[in-house]
Design an enzyme around this catalytic site. Sequence first.
Site, mmCIF file in Angstrom:
data_model
loop_
_atom_site.group_PDB
_atom_site.id
_atom_site.type_symbol
_atom_site.label_atom_id
_atom_site.label_comp_id
_atom_site.label_asym_id
_atom_site.label_seq_id
_atom_site.Cartn_x
_atom_site.Cartn_y
_atom_site.Cartn_z
ATOM 1 N N GLU A 225 18.281 23.407 22.369
ATOM 2 C CA GLU A 225 17.792 23.790 21.033
ATOM 3 C C GLU A 225 16.297 23.499 20.957
ATOM 4 O OE1 GLU A 225 18.320 21.991 16.492
ATOM 5 O OE2 GLU A 225 19.845 21.582 18.028
ATOM 6 N N ASP A 227 13.538 23.350 18.064
ATOM 7 C CA ASP A 227 13.220 23.413 16.642
ATOM 8 C C ASP A 227 11.750 23.768 16.471
ATOM 9 O OD1 ASP A 227 15.807 22.708 15.903
ATOM 10 O OD2 ASP A 227 15.372 20.567 16.017
ATOM 11 N N GLU A 230 10.743 22.619 11.103
ATOM 12 C CA GLU A 230 11.615 21.986 10.119
ATOM 13 C C GLU A 230 10.690 21.410 9.059
ATOM 14 O OE1 GLU A 230 15.598 20.345 11.613
ATOM 15 O OE2 GLU A 230 14.116 19.603 13.027
ATOM 16 N N HIS A 241 15.022 19.906 22.033
ATOM 17 C CA HIS A 241 16.225 19.115 22.341
ATOM 18 C C HIS A 241 16.870 19.708 23.587
ATOM 19 C CE1 HIS A 241 16.551 17.267 18.203
ATOM 20 N NE2 HIS A 241 15.957 18.394 17.859
#
Length: 484
Positions: A225, A227, A230, A241
């Site tokens: 993942e 990101d 955010e 991640h």
Amino acid sequence: MTNPVFNPLFLLLLFAPVSIHTQQIGILTPESHPRFPTQQCSSSSGTCTTKQTSLVTDALSRHFHPISDPSVSCASADFISNPALCNHEDPASCAASCALEGIEYGGIGVSSLGSAVTLRQYLFDGAEYRAVSPRVYLLAEDGENYEPMRLLGQELAVDVDVSRLPCGMNSAVYLSEMDLSGSRSESNPAGAGYGTGYCDAQCFRSVPWINGLPNINSSGACCNEMDIWEANSRANSFTPHTCSSPGSFLCSGEEECGKGAPGVWDKDGCGLNTFNLGNPSFYGLGLDIDSSKPFTIVTQFLTNDAGELSEIKRVYIQNGQVIPNTAETTDSRLDGISYEGSITQDFCTAKNSSDYLRLGGMKGMGEALARGMVLVFSLWNSEGDFMSWLDGLPNNGPCNATEGDPALIRARVPDVSVTFSNVRWGDIGSTFSNSGETNQGTPLIGGDVVAGKAVAAENRGTRVNVVTGAVLGLAVIFGFMASA
């Protein structure tokens, strides 16, 4: 329970050619994807090509019900734990009795207009505001598979407006290494067209269904993942991640699905939050990056001479100005490295991002980016921690201990929303110019607003053919709330 003999839905499915071991496509609500055109850019041509992409929501957002009784949810614990409805000795019997429906996107807080999509956290139902926490995925032009985002050595640009997001809200743009077909298979012919196949680096174990079967053993669906964003109007972060294996895979048991070694997933990642690193004046209302106004985020995935991911770099564009992410920091952990406001292997080592490094670090993240990932947009808040890990005092943002309480948000400012628009990706430097102009290429011709309880006629998007009696196996993962 409704008598199946007199249920029209039951009669239609009964006399249609179906598999007795797969879930059914419901006929109560057709699926119509909101149009969301994007652009792929090239530095060699200096232009961007418009792609007629669209959006699809996650399977968990949909009505998933017994064929004979649409008032019951097949995803509920009551259904799965009831041996009369779901025999654990024969899990396929559970799937054979359930149908997954299409959805009306206005009813889950998703509206699109041209190249923009607005996500709303709360909708007023006539009596009160209810939370919907929308999450949508980018579909390819065929409307049947996710758009492959292969971003190693590339950049991604997104225009954002977070001015209506207070403390405690999280507007997310991220990449998930989901199967591009939505894990389509003989038992799941619908696949990405119905938002199936979700996974992330949190490996949630509380999802009710996996691989079209009830999740009896509390397994989790895991994958790499990234990101990208955010944020709310007070703080933001971007975080890679990693996971132990490529693509989407399952974990089982406390050790394998747990945090830390020998777990197969990296919950914390290697995040960069400028407030956390000691610069509280860079991002926020009226600050260097003024979150009260729209701006563009550009994320670049730079490589070294060996073609491996070496740096994740952030650039902002606002009011015609290109603004690099600040390198100002008071974090003593970074004293011994060359820190320039971006994520590198040295940065993650200095921060002791142990699980991220153990599970592949920058090289592993780069390999996932090269294989192709799925672009996700979501909006949510958290009753458990009030999103203090993102924006809370004293370390992560300017928000106090209670400002992010969803109950307070709902009572004080229920009309919270975020707008993402003008998504562009391609060669480094191809989505914008040094003068701060974004490369729009040809006009983004898309749909109009999806609002209320029906999809506007001008924005029917990619129609999913719903054939009575067709079969649907529910995804590698029957969704769960995305988190960072």
